[in-house]
Write an enzyme that holds these catalytic residues in place. Structure first.
Site, PDB file in Angstrom:
ATOM      1  CD  GLN A 293      -2.585   0.916   2.758  1.00  0.00           C
ATOM      2  OE1 GLN A 293      -2.078   0.287   3.685  1.00  0.00           O
ATOM      3  NE2 GLN A 293      -3.722   1.551   2.864  1.00  0.00           N
TER       4      GLN A 293
ATOM      5  CE1 TYR B  87      -3.740   3.704  -0.273  1.00  0.00           C
ATOM      6  CE2 TYR B  87      -4.865   4.069   1.804  1.00  0.00           C
ATOM      7  CZ  TYR B  87      -4.872   3.596   0.505  1.00  0.00           C
ATOM      8  OH  TYR B  87      -6.018   3.041   0.010  1.00  0.00           O
TER       9      TYR B  87
ATOM     10  CD  GLU C  15      -8.922  -7.070   7.300  1.00  0.00           C
ATOM     11  OE1 GLU C  15      -8.086  -7.797   7.804  1.00  0.00           O
ATOM     12  OE2 GLU C  15     -10.004  -7.530   6.860  1.00  0.00           O
TER      13      GLU C  15
END
Lengths: 375, 405
Positions: B119, B121, B237
């Site tokens: 990821q 980010y 999640e």
């Protein structure tokens, strides 16, 4: 698996809130501070009509046959309103105590009288040393004829001055026994004990050779330990529900205040110092909610972990309510410290219940006993 | 309100438990190859991507079933699958926001771990203020040209692909100029460097992108939707590990109690010390309250409702609890708690880590510091709770003064 309220439960909660919003406003709570009895007979009658006073009792005894989840919902609303009166003592201490250990005749006599609003009850679970362990009971009950005579000193007996019957643990020759005592009997002396929560009344109860008959014993002589323990667990969870309601009220008042109170040209709720505090308060209230309703369900369902869930509930809610109600005063600043502002009504309700039915440390020890023995 | 599991859920749990007992790797996982082999076993059994649509290789399972499988894995102390970002974040993002072609191209290979994901980010100057990110993706007609630096990229060292947030418009408010892309990590313009953490290990990387190429077909959603996509991503999640997390805590608590029975203070077993008993009882209550809360969350998810900002309460609650718990563990264990090597068996903590390292109390303690920082620090969660649940006014922020936002 469903950890949420049914439509009926939500309906009950809403109707209780609506009724208390109307009939148990802060002005009512304050008016009862100065009332000799400390509660309104009119509201008591109303509560009987609404079916609250028999909520968890069997239908045969005039009750609604509901469980402890419903009773917790009702008590949460009472905490939210800081209701002053012997509801908890009558329905939880007296009613659930009789349901746990009472004979058919005792239940027939008393539960229907509680449900209809004709009689009130309480229990004398604490003595001068403040040990919640029933085994520590010092009051005595030697045999006298076919009955017993009770002697001893009980303290912090809630709403004893309004009670028609008091559940009193004492040592009889057979062991720990539980007796039904009329507080107007000869030999009983009640002395007021005034705490910070003026909406809850306590008495010191002195018993000096109080004669009770054979029909006054709850369950078998010498077998009261498990009954008192079971009653304590229920009282711990139900008082937690009341504390949760008081804490919710404190949280709601704080959030509303933080939205409108301006300092330095902005609402104080826009500052992280206040906003983060409110977020922490909400987290504690939500966790307390989970602890209360899980334990209420577990006790009703007879779940394997019901006993430890009750201790988890009381120890958790004790601290959560302390944090939420304490922080509420801090968020409010000076106005939260004034008598005329209502915040202290709810804060004091929670504080008054914190040491009762097992304080935090008492319950944590029970949790550790459970954890170290079960695995 | 009924907190008993249904007969179906009990049967499903039994089935998962049996499968795990029969298939759990016999020897410790040491290499990425070992872990991939275990991952494929889980995939073949249908225990990965359980909630994803069946047509793309998922199992179409209920949230409770997903939580139960994760819980049974925790109970057996089973190793984690690999590709956790792919399974937890990237896959669900593609399921919700991807085109049909993207779903067909990527989802199954995430599940089978044929392609590993990371990821992209956070940036050095865009942590809590993620929307301040500066990595740019410039439209070159047939592709985008990407330049910038990312940090805290877990599994970056082994990843074939990344899920990227990059700025595509510098003229609009900062939240509105961000877009979401898939990024091919195996290209000359992408340089991955391991980042060593306080644990001594390197689960994370720094990623430098210099004139890296991103195809038009890699774009997820519309341009400028990246921020909104990232917001939904963070909530995926919530339910999956809800029960498993508590089971991990419970087995750690149990290890701690056992250790306290062996240790002594003033000549008596530590477990008889009332202060230690109070602290153990307190933390057990907090762990159980997390479990009750997990059941509330699962109730919502089972009904198809999303907890929304309520997820911030969950994350704040367990990550802060984990810190308190690990502080207590190290307090009770004394110097044993700080050992990374040479600990006697009774003072070890068998926990698996995604990179296949041996666990220890010390490692778990250090990791507990990460939980209140990643995926939105506790301070950010409190802002979200204050603004979105309690409705408290937003703070005046320097980057919003003057009508720029």
């Amino acid at each position: 698996m469903n950890f949420s309220f049914s439509d009926d439960q939500i309906l009950l909660k809403n109707s209780v809130r609506a009724a208390l919003d109307e009939q148990c406003k802060p002005e009512h709570v304050r008016a009862m501070f100065d009332d000799p009895k400390g509660y309104s007979a009119e509201l008591w009658g109303e509560m009987a009509k609404l079916g609250w006073l028999g909520l968890p009792f069997p239908e045969e005894q005039g009750g609604a046959g509901l469980g402890l989840v419903e009773l917790a919902l009702l008590l949460e609303e009472m905490g939210r309103a800081a209701y002053p009166g012997p509801f908890f003592t009558t329905v939880v201490l007296g009613g659930l105590g009789l349901m746990l250990g009472g004979s058919a005749a005792q239940k027939d006599k008393w539960l229907s009288a509680f449900a209809s609003g004709k009689a009130r009850a309480t229990a004398a679970l604490l003595e001068e040393h403040l040990d919640w362990d029933p085994a520590a009971t010092a009051a005595t009950a030697p045999k006298a004829g076919s009955g017993w005579t009770l002697s001893g000193l009980k303290r912090f007996v809630p709403w004893a001055h309004t009670a028609d019957v008091v559940l009193v643990p004492a040592r009889s020759p057979e062991g720990l026994s539980l007796f039904l005592v009329d507080p107007k009997s000869p030999g009983v002396t009640l002395t007021p004990m005034v705490g910070i929560d003026l909406g809850s009344r306590w008495s010191e109860m002195r018993l000096d050779k109080v004669a009770v008959g054979v029909d006054a014993i709850l369950g078998r002589p010498g077998a009261a330990g498990p009954v008192v323990e079971a009653l304590l667990r229920r009282a711990a969870v139900m008082s937690s529900a009341e504390m949760l309601g008081a804490a919710r009220r404190c949280l709601d008042m704080s959030v509303e205040y933080a939205k409108v109170r301006e300092q330095f040209g902005q609402p104080i709720g826009s500052y992280q110092a206040i906003r983060h505090r409110c977020a922490e308060m909400l987290l504690e209230a939500e966790n307390a909610h989970a602890a209360v309703y899980y334990a209420a369900w577990a006790l009703t369902a007879g779940a394997e972990d019901a006993a430890v869930a009750a201790s988890i509930c009381k120890s958790y809610v004790n601290e959560a309510a302390r944090k939420v109600c304490g922080d509420a005063i801090q968020v409010h600043g000076g106005i939260g410290f004034t008598w005329e502002y209502d915040l202290h009504l709810y804060m004091k309700r929670a504080k008054g219940l914190e040491p009762l039915y097992g304080d935090t440390e008492y319950h944590r020890e029970l949790i550790t006993r459970h954890v170290t023995s079960s695995r | 309100m009924d907190l008993n599991y249904t007969p179906e859920d009990i049967a499903f749990r039994k089935q998962a438990r049996t499968w795990i007992e029969q298939n759990l790797p016999k020897k410790e996982i040491r290499t990425l190859e070992d872990r991939l082999a275990w991952h494929r076993k889980l995939f073949d059994a249908g225990y990965l991507g359980m909630g994803w649509p069946k047509e793309y290789g998922g199992g179409g399972a209920r949230p409770m079933e997903q939580a139960v499988v994760a819980d049974e894995m925790a109970r057996a102390n089973a190793p984690a699958p690999t590709n956790s970002l792919g399974l937890g974040i990237v896959g669900p993002t593609i399921v919700v926001h991807g085109t049909d072609a993207q779903k067909r191209r990527y989802l199954k290979k995430i599940l089978s771990a044929e392609e590993l994901w990371c990821q992209l980010y956070s940036e050095p100057n865009a942590g809590s203020d993620l929307a301040a990110l500066r990595t740019s993706a410039v439209d070159q007609g047939d592709h985008f040209l990407v330049n910038g630096q990312k940090i805290w990229t877990s599994a970056g060292a082994i990843a074939d692909w990344g899920l990227l947030l990059a700025r595509t418009d510098t003229k609009v408010a900062k939240h509105k100029g961000i877009s979401c892309f898939l990024m091919n990590m195996r290209q000359p313009g992408v340089d991955v460097r391991p980042l060593k953490q306080i644990t001594g290990s390197s689960e994370f990387c720094e990623v430098y992108m210099t004139n890296a190429r991103d195809e038009k077909s890699y774009q997820i959603g519309k341009l400028g939707e990246g921020w909104a996509i990232a917001q939904t991503t963070l909530g995926y999640e919530l339910g999956g590990r809800a029960l498993a997390r508590i089971t991990n805590y419970a087995s750690q608590h149990s290890r701690l109690v056992e250790a306290a029975k062996r240790m002594r203070r003033h000549g008596k077993p530590l477990i008889e010390d009332p202060l230690v008993r109070q602290k153990l009882g307190r933390i057990w209550a907090e762990i159980e309250v997390e479990r009750y809360q997990a059941l509330r969350t699962l109730t919502l998810l089972e009904r198809g409702e999303h907890p929304g900002a309520g997820g911030s309460l969950t994350k704040l609650s367990y990550s802060e609890l984990e810190k308190r718990f690990m502080e207590l563990a190290l307090e009770i264990l004394g110097p044993y708690g700080q050992l990374t090597e040479g600990a006697p068996k009774e003072f070890q903590l068998e926990i698996d880590t995604a990179v296949g390292e041996r666990g220890s109390w010390a490692y778990a303690y250090l990791w507990s510091r990460a939980g209140t920082i990643y995926a939105g620090s506790s301070e950010i969660q409190k802002n979200v709770i204050g603004e979105r649940i309690l409705g408290l006014p937003k703070e005046t922020r320097a980057d919003r003064v003057g009508g720029k936002a």
